[in-house]
Design a protein around this motif. Structure first.
Motif, short mmCIF file in Angstrom:
data_model
loop_
_atom_site.label_atom_id
_atom_site.label_comp_id
_atom_site.label_asym_id
_atom_site.label_seq_id
_atom_site.Cartn_x
_atom_site.Cartn_y
_atom_site.Cartn_z
N ALA A 61 0.71 -1.18 -0.02
CA ALA A 61 -0.20 -0.08 -0.22
C ALA A 61 0.84 1.29 -0.05
N ASP A 62 2.09 1.28 0.63
CA ASP A 62 3.18 2.36 0.49
C ASP A 62 2.44 3.48 1.17
N PRO A 63 2.09 3.54 2.63
CA PRO A 63 1.62 4.51 3.28
C PRO A 63 2.47 5.92 3.16
N TYR A 64 2.02 7.17 3.02
CA TYR A 64 2.83 8.29 2.50
C TYR A 64 2.20 9.34 3.18
N GLY A 65 1.14 9.79 2.90
CA GLY A 65 0.75 11.03 3.54
C GLY A 65 0.03 10.68 4.96
N ILE A 66 -0.11 11.45 5.91
CA ILE A 66 -0.94 11.57 7.10
C ILE A 66 -1.18 12.50 7.84
N ASP A 67 -2.54 12.69 8.43
CA ASP A 67 -3.07 13.94 8.98
C ASP A 67 -3.99 13.32 10.04
N VAL A 68 -4.28 14.59 10.91
CA VAL A 68 -5.33 14.13 12.05
C VAL A 68 -6.62 15.17 11.89
N ASP A 69 -7.64 14.34 12.33
CA ASP A 69 -8.81 15.39 12.04
C ASP A 69 -9.29 15.80 13.23
N SER A 70 -10.34 16.43 13.32
CA SER A 70 -10.77 17.22 14.81
C SER A 70 -11.12 16.28 15.75
N LYS A 71 -11.53 15.11 15.40
CA LYS A 71 -11.80 14.13 16.54
C LYS A 71 -10.65 13.46 17.03
N GLY A 72 -9.32 13.59 16.27
CA GLY A 72 -8.25 12.83 16.75
C GLY A 72 -7.96 11.75 16.01
N THR A 73 -8.79 11.07 15.13
CA THR A 73 -8.40 10.03 14.09
C THR A 73 -7.49 10.36 13.14
N LEU A 74 -6.54 9.49 12.85
CA LEU A 74 -5.49 9.83 11.97
C LEU A 74 -6.18 9.35 10.42
N TRP A 75 -5.71 9.79 9.47
CA TRP A 75 -5.79 9.54 8.13
C TRP A 75 -4.64 9.24 7.22
N ILE A 76 -4.55 8.38 6.66
CA ILE A 76 -3.37 7.68 5.96
C ILE A 76 -3.84 7.53 4.57
N ALA A 77 -2.89 8.32 3.46
CA ALA A 77 -3.03 8.34 2.28
C ALA A 77 -1.95 7.19 1.59
N TYR A 78 -2.32 6.05 0.64
CA TYR A 78 -1.53 5.21 0.35
C TYR A 78 -1.05 5.75 -0.83
N ASN A 79 0.19 5.47 -1.06
CA ASN A 79 0.88 5.76 -2.64
C ASN A 79 0.81 4.67 -3.56
N GLY A 80 0.64 3.59 -3.10
CA GLY A 80 0.73 2.27 -3.84
C GLY A 80 -0.54 1.31 -4.06
N VAL A 131 -7.57 4.63 1.23
CA VAL A 131 -7.09 5.76 2.25
C VAL A 131 -7.45 4.82 3.48
N ALA A 132 -6.98 5.10 4.37
CA ALA A 132 -6.93 4.50 5.89
C ALA A 132 -7.18 5.45 7.08
N SER A 133 -7.92 4.76 7.92
CA SER A 133 -8.14 5.72 9.15
C SER A 133 -7.51 4.86 10.22
N MET A 134 -6.95 5.48 11.48
CA MET A 134 -6.34 4.91 12.30
C MET A 134 -6.60 5.45 13.75
N ASP A 135 -7.06 4.55 14.69
CA ASP A 135 -7.25 4.84 16.17
C ASP A 135 -5.86 5.09 16.80
N PRO A 136 -5.78 6.34 17.31
CA PRO A 136 -4.24 6.62 17.85
C PRO A 136 -3.94 5.67 19.03
N VAL A 137 -4.94 5.35 19.60
CA VAL A 137 -4.69 4.39 20.89
C VAL A 137 -4.34 3.11 20.54
N THR A 138 -5.20 2.41 20.03
CA THR A 138 -5.23 1.13 19.54
C THR A 138 -4.31 0.86 18.19
N MET A 139 -4.07 1.96 17.27
CA MET A 139 -3.64 1.78 16.08
C MET A 139 -4.14 0.82 15.28
N ALA A 140 -5.51 0.69 15.58
CA ALA A 140 -6.18 -0.25 14.64
C ALA A 140 -6.38 0.42 13.08
#
Length: 176
Positions: A135-154, A158-167
């Motif tokens: 998937a080649d995770p490339y870009g990353i940002d945090v939304d207003s609720k604290g959820t991380l968002w990851i853009a794949y380059n490959g 796109v993916a969301s990630m829980d900052p505590v569990t990293m699910a």
């Protein structure tokens, strides 16, 4: 920039208004004072080849040691550098950093197909592999609720990630 051939990239503004850049090919970080035009460069450890940098609330500069699989912190007032080696031999190519609202550093590892978390207070690092191979995770940002968002380059996801569990939850996007 003062040192030619460094491949300056990914500028970031620190809390004091200085503009910082990563000098990838020469393993350095640079600072521009926009008020005076003065530039200063800080030599990073050999082979670090920083891809991206980001400042924390205290004005420290964090860099992604793309060339040697590390994350580093530069304290501009002293020039001190603290290096955090990644704790998995498969982890390489730390790429893009972001701080969450709690001051925790998250980052992508593009060619390792991973996302990482570093707690600056403890130095603890956790790495997770994203579900989609190559998937080649490339870009990353945090939304207003604290959820991380990851853009794949490959991959067309796109993916969301829980900052505590990293699910990680992936979302397919159209490929057209």
């Amino acid at each position: 920039v003062p040192t030619k051939g460094q491949r300056s990239r990914d500028p970031d503004e620190s809390p004091d208004g200085a503009i910082w850049w990563a000098g990838q090919y020469k393993s350095l970080a640079g600072r521009l004072n926009p008020q005076t035009g003065e530039m200063k460069e800080f030599q990073l450890p050999d082979g670090s080849r920083p891809h991206s940098i980001i400042s924390d609330k205290s004005g420290n500069i964090w860099y992604m040691g793309n060339g040697n699989g590390t994350v580093g912190r530069l304290t501009p007032t002293t020039g001190e550098i603290k290096v955090y080696p990644l704790n998995d031999p498969k982890a390489r190519d730390p790429h893009t950093p972001i701080f969450d609202r709690n001051g925790i550093l998250f980052f992508t590892l593009q060619n390792s197909n991973m996302v990482g978390r570093l707690n600056p207070a403890t130095g603890d690092i956790k790495l997770v592999t994203v579900p989609t191979p190559d998937a080649d995770p490339y870009g990353i940002d945090v939304d207003s609720k604290g959820t991380l968002w990851i853009a794949y380059n490959g991959s067309y996801k796109v993916a969301s990630m829980d900052p505590v569990t990293m699910a990680i939850k992936e979302y397919p996007i159209p490929d057209q």
